[in-house]
Design an enzyme around this catalytic site. Sequence first.
Site, short mmCIF file in Angstrom:
data_model
loop_
_atom_site.label_atom_id
_atom_site.label_comp_id
_atom_site.label_asym_id
_atom_site.label_seq_id
_atom_site.Cartn_x
_atom_site.Cartn_y
_atom_site.Cartn_z
CD GLU A 86 -2.86 -0.72 0.42
OE1 GLU A 86 -3.13 0.26 -0.14
OE2 GLU A 86 -4.10 -1.74 0.52
CB CYS A 101 -1.80 7.28 1.16
SG CYS A 101 -3.28 6.46 1.95
P1 NAD Z 1 7.92 5.35 4.75
O1 NAD Z 1 8.12 4.89 3.40
O2 NAD Z 1 9.20 6.38 5.23
O3 NAD Z 1 7.84 4.60 6.01
C1 NAD Z 1 7.03 3.57 5.99
C2 NAD Z 1 7.25 2.47 7.01
O4 NAD Z 1 8.41 1.61 6.34
C3 NAD Z 1 8.15 2.72 8.22
O5 NAD Z 1 7.52 1.86 9.57
C4 NAD Z 1 9.55 2.68 7.92
O6 NAD Z 1 10.08 2.29 9.11
C5 NAD Z 1 9.42 1.32 7.07
N1 NAD Z 1 10.45 1.44 6.08
C6 NAD Z 1 11.18 1.98 5.54
N2 NAD Z 1 11.93 1.62 4.70
C7 NAD Z 1 12.08 0.25 4.82
C8 NAD Z 1 12.97 -0.83 4.56
N3 NAD Z 1 13.76 -0.80 3.64
N4 NAD Z 1 12.56 -2.01 5.06
C9 NAD Z 1 11.63 -2.29 5.89
N5 NAD Z 1 10.78 -1.38 6.36
C10 NAD Z 1 11.06 -0.05 6.08
O7 NAD Z 1 6.64 6.31 4.87
P2 NAD Z 1 6.20 7.44 6.06
O8 NAD Z 1 6.74 8.68 5.58
O9 NAD Z 1 5.94 6.69 7.26
O10 NAD Z 1 4.49 7.76 5.33
C11 NAD Z 1 4.24 8.46 4.32
C12 NAD Z 1 3.94 7.48 2.94
O11 NAD Z 1 3.15 6.54 3.34
C13 NAD Z 1 3.36 8.24 1.78
O12 NAD Z 1 4.09 7.95 0.55
C14 NAD Z 1 2.00 7.87 1.73
O13 NAD Z 1 1.34 7.91 0.61
C15 NAD Z 1 2.24 6.39 2.12
N6 NAD Z 1 1.06 5.76 2.73
C16 NAD Z 1 0.26 4.83 1.78
C17 NAD Z 1 -0.96 4.30 2.41
C18 NAD Z 1 -1.54 3.24 1.49
O14 NAD Z 1 -2.75 2.83 1.98
N7 NAD Z 1 -1.63 3.14 0.06
C19 NAD Z 1 -1.40 4.64 3.52
C20 NAD Z 1 -0.55 5.65 4.32
C21 NAD Z 1 0.45 6.06 3.90
#
Ligand code: NAD
Length: 516
Positions: A268, A302
């Site tokens: 997602e 998102c």
């Molecule tokens: P992010 O990608 O920085 O982090 C999300 C999660 O992934 C965190 O828990 C982070 O620690 C983890 N993570 C990051 N890199 C990783 C890796 N290499 N291995 C394992 N875990 C890893 O995102 P954010 O800044 O917390 O949130 C914003 C983003 O999330 C935006 O792009 C938004 O659109 C998206 N989002 C999407 C949805 C959806 O349902 N499509 C919902 C909410 C947020």
Amino acid sequence: MTQNIFKVLGLNLLEKDGVYPSLFMGDEKSLGEGRKLTAHSPIDMKKSSVFREVSTIQVNDVLKKLNIANEKWRMIPAPKRGELIRVVSNLAREHKNELAHIITLESGKIFEEAKGEVQEFIDVCDFAVGLSRQLYGLTIASERYKHKMLEQWHPLGTIGIISAFNFPMAVWAWNAMIALVCGNTIVWKPSIQTPLCAVACHLLLQKALEQFKDFPKNISSVIVGSRAIGEVIVKSKRTQLISATGSVTMGRKIAAIVSARLGKLLLELGGNNAMIVTPSANLDLSLRAILFSAVGTAGQRCTSLRRLFVHKDVKDKVINSLVKAYKSVRIGDPFEKDILMGPIISEDSHKKMLIALKQITKQGGKIIYGGERVVKNVPEGGFYVEPTLVTIKHGALILQHETFAPILYIIEYENLEDAISMNNSVPQGLSSAIFTQDVNEAELFTSAVGSDCGIVNVNIGTSGAEIGGAFGGEKDTGGGRESGSDSWKSYMRRATNTINFSGEIPLSQGIEFEIK
Ligand code: NAD
């Protein structure tokens, strides 16, 4: 209030030197042993919690315990598993305000929206309880005499949940409640920006489990950790599904790791959502939908509205009303009543917004309202910004990117086919909307040649989905579906069974295979 909820849940969390335990496994908790990880409240950037990084050994131990607990959990009848979720749902109702308080503290979203997020948690619990009696398979007509074919759905095992900061409880609930009724155990790595939300949810679940003496304790765990710890979970073959919510960058990284071990993945990822306002649209309704979709959660959903395609005949009217509405948005402490927009999550996020604003002007766009940092009448230290309106032409490169901040691009269009094509002309494919009173326009937008997104709305904004529908998007958004409809199937494995009660052994496709 933060400590209150933990007291209510029966735990004095703060251990040594103000450091919280990083690892919660069933009713056990342990401190990490590595470097310090500090979360700051976006409201004033003051320290909200401190954890320590856990070790790979600690993570693997948790995964092993979850796999063992799964052997018992998957054998508990699904409707009984549903009873646990019913109790979770009741506890979430009872503690709605306390839970919302933690969401606001850690994510900075206004208290009203935080309560909405807890409501989403409650709604998906209720959905999962019903689902626990509806994990249906098919019966299929067999081509062979006295044969029966059917499909059964079985639990997958242990599900790894990785979540973003902006929906720190609801996204877990979408995954966890469905995964649990489907007979799986769960490990959750929340965003390091919102760890207390995760701890509270886990403790709530443990509290509910106290009422079920025969159930295994180790069905749920939380590991507060960095990306590196997330990768340990993602790499492990002990997780049978990785469900990850976050940026496209994160999704690409995780997809490579999980695909290399041929594991299952539900992604997602980021959106770049658009709305089309046609000449026949009810402009009052459109305006209200635009405002909530673009400004709600300070543009950090998102599904936040990022691109607005307005027909040339109504463009000036829409822009004038929007500027007026944007001027009246109250920005400030998200706990205060009547505030509509809290801070953005971090200094880094603010820097990214400033970079985007520079690119906008370089690429021929015009900032017609907002873009400035707000420092008056807001808590000191937080990054409060004016919601921003930009007019720009289709083709500007910035339109291809999701900037996680309240910037709305307004683009003029002349005919609907062009607007639909512009809607579809970005890498992401999460949410989209059209405002129209013309049935032909609405049908075109929702048809096979219409919007290519996972969410396609008519006379509703891009954000604020209900849990009953499958939530997710196409293309770079990752293709995963969570929450409602038949999303539960992602959390189970399908077995096709053929049962022969003929006393003979006929082969399919009429093949003869006899020793003469
Ligand atoms: P992010 O990608 O920085 O982090 C999300 C999660 O992934 C965190 O828990 C982070 O620690 C983890 N993570 C990051 N890199 C990783 C890796 N290499 N291995 C394992 N875990 C890893 O995102 P954010 O800044 O917390 O949130 C914003 C983003 O999330 C935006 O792009 C938004 O659109 C998206 N989002 C999407 C949805 C959806 O349902 N499509 C919902 C909410 C947020």
